[in-house]
Design a protein around this motif. Structure first.
Motif, short mmCIF file in Angstrom:
data_model
loop_
_atom_site.label_atom_id
_atom_site.label_comp_id
_atom_site.label_asym_id
_atom_site.label_seq_id
_atom_site.Cartn_x
_atom_site.Cartn_y
_atom_site.Cartn_z
N ARG A 292 36.72 47.50 97.45
CA ARG A 292 36.14 46.99 96.19
C ARG A 292 34.79 47.61 95.91
O ARG A 292 34.47 47.97 94.77
N GLU A 293 33.95 47.78 96.95
CA GLU A 293 32.63 48.38 96.76
C GLU A 293 32.76 49.84 96.32
O GLU A 293 31.99 50.31 95.48
N ARG A 294 33.72 50.54 96.90
CA ARG A 294 33.92 51.94 96.49
C ARG A 294 34.41 52.03 95.05
O ARG A 294 33.98 52.91 94.30
N LEU A 295 35.29 51.13 94.67
CA LEU A 295 35.76 51.12 93.28
C LEU A 295 34.61 50.82 92.32
O LEU A 295 34.50 51.42 91.24
N ALA A 296 33.72 49.90 92.73
CA ALA A 296 32.58 49.55 91.87
C ALA A 296 31.65 50.74 91.68
O ALA A 296 31.08 50.93 90.59
N ARG A 297 31.48 51.57 92.71
CA ARG A 297 30.59 52.75 92.60
C ARG A 297 31.12 53.73 91.56
O ARG A 297 30.36 54.52 91.00
N TYR A 298 32.42 53.69 91.31
CA TYR A 298 33.03 54.56 90.30
C TYR A 298 33.30 53.83 88.98
O TYR A 298 33.91 54.40 88.07
N GLY A 299 32.88 52.58 88.88
CA GLY A 299 32.98 51.86 87.62
C GLY A 299 34.35 51.32 87.28
O GLY A 299 34.63 51.04 86.10
N PHE A 300 35.23 51.14 88.26
CA PHE A 300 36.54 50.59 87.96
C PHE A 300 36.40 49.12 87.54
O PHE A 300 35.66 48.35 88.16
N PRO A 301 37.09 48.71 86.49
CA PRO A 301 36.82 47.41 85.87
C PRO A 301 37.52 46.24 86.56
O PRO A 301 38.57 46.41 87.19
N LEU A 467 29.14 58.34 96.80
CA LEU A 467 28.49 57.61 97.89
C LEU A 467 27.83 58.57 98.86
O LEU A 467 26.75 58.30 99.39
N ALA A 468 28.48 59.73 99.11
CA ALA A 468 27.88 60.73 99.98
C ALA A 468 26.59 61.27 99.38
O ALA A 468 25.58 61.44 100.07
N ALA A 469 26.60 61.55 98.08
CA ALA A 469 25.41 62.07 97.41
C ALA A 469 24.29 61.04 97.40
O ALA A 469 23.11 61.39 97.53
N ASP A 470 24.64 59.76 97.26
CA ASP A 470 23.64 58.70 97.36
C ASP A 470 22.92 58.78 98.71
O ASP A 470 21.69 58.68 98.79
#
Length: 687
Positions: A292-301, A467-470
């Protein structure tokens, strides 16, 4: 639902292109260091030595270092027509709001192909009132963006293979009486088929300058939202990419939200999957917290998607297929000359909201791809291939070159400025050295199966590149879109479209103005010129400077390379970039409404006393966006997206009649622009 970014548009463009991203919090909530922290480290003893080395390397490249003061034409000393660069000596178009493609005196424009026109032989003629998915699968898709040409040598004429992205659909403008809460299954399937890619033959009449499509049974084809694509590279077959429909993790149905792209030196097309998050539903129902956190980083609704495709196809429901999201957001390569070669999604280039990818070759033949992640506070990337390009057009050479983007090293950019932080106040006022400029570094993320990011495997770096770039502290930029290397000088140009949240007060994790993004509430965007150390595309250091701070020339925060602002056209939101054969830069814009003018295509001089001179060459119809420019000496192609997307637009009350005139619905189109008429040979662009 007008937005701050598109004040006059109905808001359908924002809603259906990117899920109204500008109205939501930025997915980048990372705490990576801001400009001031980077600068403080750079001026330590070790940092000074490293920065000095960068200066020496770039200065040795034989090109102007990005931080040097540009030549300027002083106010009151206008450049005469004899002083204009070759390719830019057209009379600039006056910005306006006409419902037409407007071109300079002495030029003509004509539609090449429009939404719904047949691409595949046997496809039916377009019928707005009776659309079907089967028909759309063989017709030109909706909202064409990137356009590219490669030569097709046959017969005695001038033939090309033309490639087009179909970025997204706007269902309320496509279907009469569309109910967004209850779309029909057929409307959903039409929308899926209207996405994707087109490849078709076009022929140019050298006598008249006209370009027309050919219904060719050998080359013409559509790749839609149900076509099969192949995943390759280091993540192909990963558990992160496997679904119930594809337990191999190597085969994907469809490509969506394809924005910009590029033509490779080996004659293929690259296209970027951008705002793919909006097509999926129920990210909040995914059981695994990390997922869920990974999806949120990409803006999935959370909850339902806008188009409701998940009602008709379970792969769009993340509660049922959480890994399906990971199969989109890649760079796709298509070989137009080989209809039997499946289109490929290259995982080695990372997964994010790709605007596109463009290629520069090193002297020994390595392919270097430059990429932008088009969202507020996202990053700029590059990829360097392990292999080198083979010359020639043999089958063996083409198969080898199609594998160049399968393995290599992926980088993200960190920028630092040359000026004290106190001189960057967010107003756009130049610092004391009279330039926004500095240096930077390309930070390694992964190479093959090796990760350079602490706490992440290589697979995780490629699939969750944001996330890697962050984690490595990349620089948050103002919506990096097209990134294009200059074909002659090797300098790299970055279009930063806009970011009205830059420096926003009271917003957590929102970055303040810094030297590479020097304006708070940056409504009009800017263009950066980047010079890699020793002019070597494999270098891990670079110098940079801002070429343009866009907007109204009367606004003191604007900057045009030092050129006299009384002689330039207003320009906002640079999006797509291209170059002509003379080395001039061309910019297509997205969001002219921010200046109450239509979007358009601008020519920009890069060298000599006219450096920074920016003039409008063509404007597109009201409510539309100018995309995908192709600049040849004899003609220019532009893509007109979403004409007529203004307040209260609908099929019952259309706000544009482009391209077919009164009594018709607006249709996105490819437009040909050339100099001259039907008598005599057509002239050359800008001469």
């Amino acid at each position: 639902m007008p937005t701050e970014r598109h004040a006059r548009r109905q808001g359908l463009t924002c809603l259906y292109r990117c899920g109204n991203a500008c109205a939501h919090d930025e997915p980048n909530r990372s705490g990576n260091e801001y400009f001031g922290d980077v600068l403080a480290r750079a001026v330590s003893r070790r940092g000074v030595l490293r920065a000095g080395a960068v200066l020496t390397l770039v200065a040795g490249a034989g090109t102007a270092f990005a931080g040097s003061a540009p030549a300027a034409t002083g106010a009151g000393s206008p450049a005469g027509s004899d002083d204009l660069p070759r390719g830019l000596s057209y009379k600039p178009v006056t910005p306006g709001t006409a419902d037409a493609v407007t071109v300079p005196a002495g030029y003509r424009s004509e539609v090449v192909i429009r939404w719904g026109d047949p691409v595949v032989p046997g496809a039916p003629a377009f019928d707005f009132e009776n659309q079907t998915a089967d028909a759309q699968a063989g017709q030109f898709g909706y909202n064409n963006d990137f356009c590219g040409l490669v030569p097709l040598r046959r017969g005695g004429g001038e033939s090309y293979l033309m490639f087009n992205n179909h970025e997204y659909t706007i269902e309320p403008l496509m279907f009469r009486g569309y109910d967004p809460d209850n779309p029909t299954e057929e409307q959903a399937r039409v929308g899926i088929q209207a996405h994707g890619l087109s490849v078709l033959v076009v022929e140019r009449d050298r006598r008249t300058g006209r370009i027309a499509p050919v219904l060719d049974k050998t080359y013409n084809r559509r790749y839609t939202g149900t076509a099969e694509f192949v995943l390759d590279g280091p993540v192909a077959g990963s558990d992160l990419l496997k679904t119930s429909a594809d337990d191999s993790g190597t085969r994907v149905l469809g490509t969506f939200n394809n924005c910009a792209g590029g033509v490779t030196p080996w004659g293929t097309f690259l296209t970027g999957e951008e705002n793919v998050n909006q097509y999926f539903a129920n990210a909040d129902a995914v059981g695994d917290r990390v997922a869920r956190e990974r999806l949120a980083r990409y803006g999935f609704p959370e909850g339902e998607s806008e188009r409701k495709w998940e009602r008709f196809d379970p792969r769009f429901d993340l509660a049922k297929e959480p890994n399906e999201a990971n199969r989109f957001g890649w760079i796709v390569e298509v070989d137009p000359y080989d209809p039997q070669a499946p289109p490929v999604k290259h995982t080695a280039l990372g997964r994010f909201k790709h605007e596109g990818a463009t290629i520069r070759l090193t002297p020994d033949g390595h392919a270097v791809a430059y990429m932008g992640d088009d969202e507020r506070f996202e990053y700029v990337y590059k990829f360097v291939s392990d292999g080198i390009m083979k010359d020639g057009n043999s089958r063996r050479a083409r198969e080898h070159n199609r594998r160049l983007l399968t393995s290599g090293t992926l980088y993200v950019a960190r920028f630092a400025g040359n000026s004290p932080a106190a001189e960057i106040d967010g107003s756009g006022t130049l610092p004391d050295d009279r330039a926004f400029d500095g240096r930077g570094e390309w930070i390694k993320l992964a190479a093959g199966n090796q990760s350079f990011v602490e706490g992440m495997t290589a697979e995780e770096v490629y699939v969750f590149t944001r996330l890697a770039a962050d984690r490595v502290g990349a620089t948050k930029m103002d919506r990096p879109e097209d990134v294009e290397p200059h074909p002659h000088t090797g300098k790299v140009y970055l279009a930063l479209t806009n970011n009205t949240d830059r420096g926003k007060s009271g917003a957590a994790r929102v970055a303040p103005a810094d030297e590479p993004n020097p304006r708070n509430s940056n409504a009009h965007g800017h263009v950066i010129e980047l010079v890699e150390a020793e002019n070597d595309a494999r270098a891990e250091r670079f110098g940079w400077s801002i070429l343009l701070l866009c907007g109204d020339p009367n606004d003191p925060s604007t900057y045009f390379g030092g050129f006299d602002k009384s002689q330039v056209s207003p320009i906002t939101s640079p999006d797509n970039l291209a170059f002509d054969g003379h080395g001039n830069l061309w910019i297509a814009t997205d969001s002219g409404q921010a200046l109450s003018i239509n979007d358009g295509l601008y020519g920009v001089s890069l060298e000599g006393p006219t450096r920074g001179r920016t003039t409008l060459f063509a404007s597109v119809p009201v409510g539309g966006e100018c995309c995908g420019p192709v600049i040849y000496d004899e003609f220019v192609l532009i893509s007109v997206q979403h004409p007529g997307d203004l307040d209260d637009a609908s099929p019952e009350s259309p706000k544009s009649v482009f391209p077919d005139g009164p009594g018709t619905q607006p249709r996105p189109s490819v437009v040909n622009i050339w100099k001259g008429g039907d008598t005599g040979a057509p002239g050359r662009i800008g001469q």
